[in-house]
Design an enzyme around this catalytic site. Structure first.
Site, PDB file in Angstrom:
ATOM      1  N   LYS A 283      51.182  30.997  44.019  1.00 57.33           N
ATOM      2  CA  LYS A 283      51.826  32.197  45.386  1.00 57.33           C
ATOM      3  C   LYS A 283      52.868  31.545  45.949  1.00 57.33           C
ATOM      4  O   LYS A 283      53.731  31.756  45.978  1.00 57.33           O
ATOM      5  CB  LYS A 283      50.567  32.669  46.010  1.00 57.33           C
ATOM      6  CG  LYS A 283      50.018  33.887  44.716  1.00 57.33           C
ATOM      7  CD  LYS A 283      48.733  34.950  46.247  1.00 57.33           C
ATOM      8  CE  LYS A 283      48.214  35.357  45.161  1.00 57.33           C
ATOM      9  NZ  LYS A 283      46.771  36.449  45.633  1.00 57.33           N
TER      10      LYS A 283
ATOM     11  N   LYS B 227      47.174  37.134  32.529  1.00 60.65           N
ATOM     12  CA  LYS B 227      45.564  38.252  32.641  1.00 60.65           C
ATOM     13  C   LYS B 227      46.635  39.415  33.028  1.00 60.65           C
ATOM     14  O   LYS B 227      47.190  39.650  33.428  1.00 60.65           O
ATOM     15  CB  LYS B 227      44.810  37.860  33.810  1.00 60.65           C
ATOM     16  CG  LYS B 227      44.168  37.774  34.532  1.00 60.65           C
ATOM     17  CD  LYS B 227      43.934  37.146  36.082  1.00 60.65           C
ATOM     18  CE  LYS B 227      42.875  38.720  36.422  1.00 60.65           C
ATOM     19  NZ  LYS B 227      42.095  38.174  37.658  1.00 60.65           N
TER      20      LYS B 227
ATOM     21  N   LYS C  97      48.147  44.649  37.868  1.00 62.86           N
ATOM     22  CA  LYS C  97      49.109  45.260  37.771  1.00 62.86           C
ATOM     23  C   LYS C  97      50.433  45.089  38.423  1.00 62.86           C
ATOM     24  O   LYS C  97      52.193  44.706  37.807  1.00 62.86           O
ATOM     25  CB  LYS C  97      48.677  46.225  39.227  1.00 62.86           C
ATOM     26  CG  LYS C  97      49.823  47.178  39.343  1.00 62.86           C
ATOM     27  CD  LYS C  97      48.990  48.274  40.114  1.00 62.86           C
ATOM     28  CE  LYS C  97      49.753  49.704  39.703  1.00 62.86           C
ATOM     29  NZ  LYS C  97      49.953  50.332  41.344  1.00 62.86           N
TER      30      LYS C  97
END
Ligand code: TRP
Length: 330
Positions: free
Chosen positions: A111, A190, A193
């Site tokens: 991230k 994976k 959304k």
């Protein structure tokens, strides 16, 4: 019954990755554990979001969890920010967790690489996750593969805390189901959304088929007469989760023998997927017509959790020498 805790982020309408990777397991686990399930909104705010979207996202997540079959008679469902003790304990555990351990977390590293400015919440995210679990002294934590490292860190934090202040917390153990990692329709990442490679639980039948039609299968099977390898095909994997055993066997055999085309295979998956989703969608529609029912369930869940959480924190403060009023003020 052993206590079990798990959480899901309110990232909007849940998808079949959340369902297979987590919520379908929750429904089974609620029969044999004392389950506490949480919509973790304080985790979600570490990512950018539109303020007006957050409340609907939280309600949506709760609604779909209930629609999938989490039963408030058997399990507790609540929203993390309704129980402020989560953040209080997270602060305490921040003083136990080490920078070195947090720095090793691959999710943080990923991230941090994607963002120009990294907030401290992304860094201490696993500490809040640890607080979630140990606040209830939960012994089992169903998680997907990507969360195993966070759980290992939680165990490390627990060991440090217990060694320094006394054995209050059990070491939580991961509970991985059969679907540890659900790939997206791109068969590359994976299902998530943010990748746009999902099938939402609320998707209408035609929309599901429209998404399945271009879904990536075994890339080496370019023509109908090329034999395929089911093990390399995500559509096959989805068959294993949604289709009855004889269908799964037939689908694999036909794929290897180049007997059936991928689109026909997807149509069969579509039918079985919708068999699973249709009743869930019906329950969700009913709950959406009565949002006050969802709110009542969440309020009762939070009330129950606060009692347990306050008791844990009283004990924690006392062990840490922070209990000046002798517990008169909680
Ligand atoms: N980090 C988890 C995820 O993204 C969500 C989560 C937060 C969680 N707190 C938790 C999972 C506690 C299990 C236990 O999937």
């Amino acid at each position: 019954m052993k206590r079990l805790f798990s959480g899901v982020q309110p990232s909007g309408e849940l998808h079949i990755g959340n369902y297979l990777g987590a919520i379908r397991n929750w429904v089974t686990l609620q029969e044999s554990f004392e389950c506490i399930f949480c919509v973790v909104d304080y985790h979600a705010i570490t990512q950018p979001y539109a303020v007006e979207d957050m409340a609907p996202r939280i309600m949506d997540a709760a609604t779909w969890i209930l629609a999938c079959g989490v039963d408030p008679e058997k399990a507790t469902l609540f929203v993390q920010s309704d129980v402020p003790e989560h953040t209080e304990l997270a602060w305490i555990l921040n003083s136990v967790a080490t920078m070195g351990d947090l720095n090793r977390m691959t999710q943080f590293k990923e991230k941090a690489e994607q963002q120009a400015s990294v907030n401290a919440g992304i860094f201490t995210y696993p500490v809040l996750q640890t607080a979630d679990i140990v606040l209830y002294k939960a012994e089992r934590v169903p998680v997907g593969e990507d969360q195993l490292q966070h759980l290992e860190l939680a165990r490390e934090i627990v060991r440090s805390f217990n060694a320094r202040f006394g054995p209050i917390f059990p070491e939580p153990q991961a509970h991985t189901g059969t679907a540890r990692r659900i790939m997206g329709l791109d068969n590359q990442f994976k299902m998530s959304k943010s990748r746009g490679n999902t099938i939402a639980l609320g998707e209408a039948s035609e929309a599901v088929m429209a998404k399945l039609a271009p879904a990536v299968t075994d890339v080496n099977r370019k023509r109908l007469k090329d034999p395929g390898d089911p093990e390399k095909c995500n559509v096959y994997t989805l068959h294993t989760h949604f289709s009855p055993e004889p269908v799964v066997e037939d689908v694999a055999a036909q794929c290897r023998a180049a007997g059936r085309g991928c689109l026909d295979c997807k149509k069969i998956l579509h039918r079985h997927l919708m068999d699973d989703l249709a009743p869930i969608q019906a329950r969700a529609a009913e709950l959406k017509a009565h949002p006050e029912r969802v709110r009542d369930i969440l309020a009762a869940g939070a009330e129950h959790c606060r009692k347990v959480a306050q008791e844990t924190l009283r004990e924690v403060r006392e062990k840490m020498g922070l209990c000046r009023t002798g517990g008169r003020i909680s």
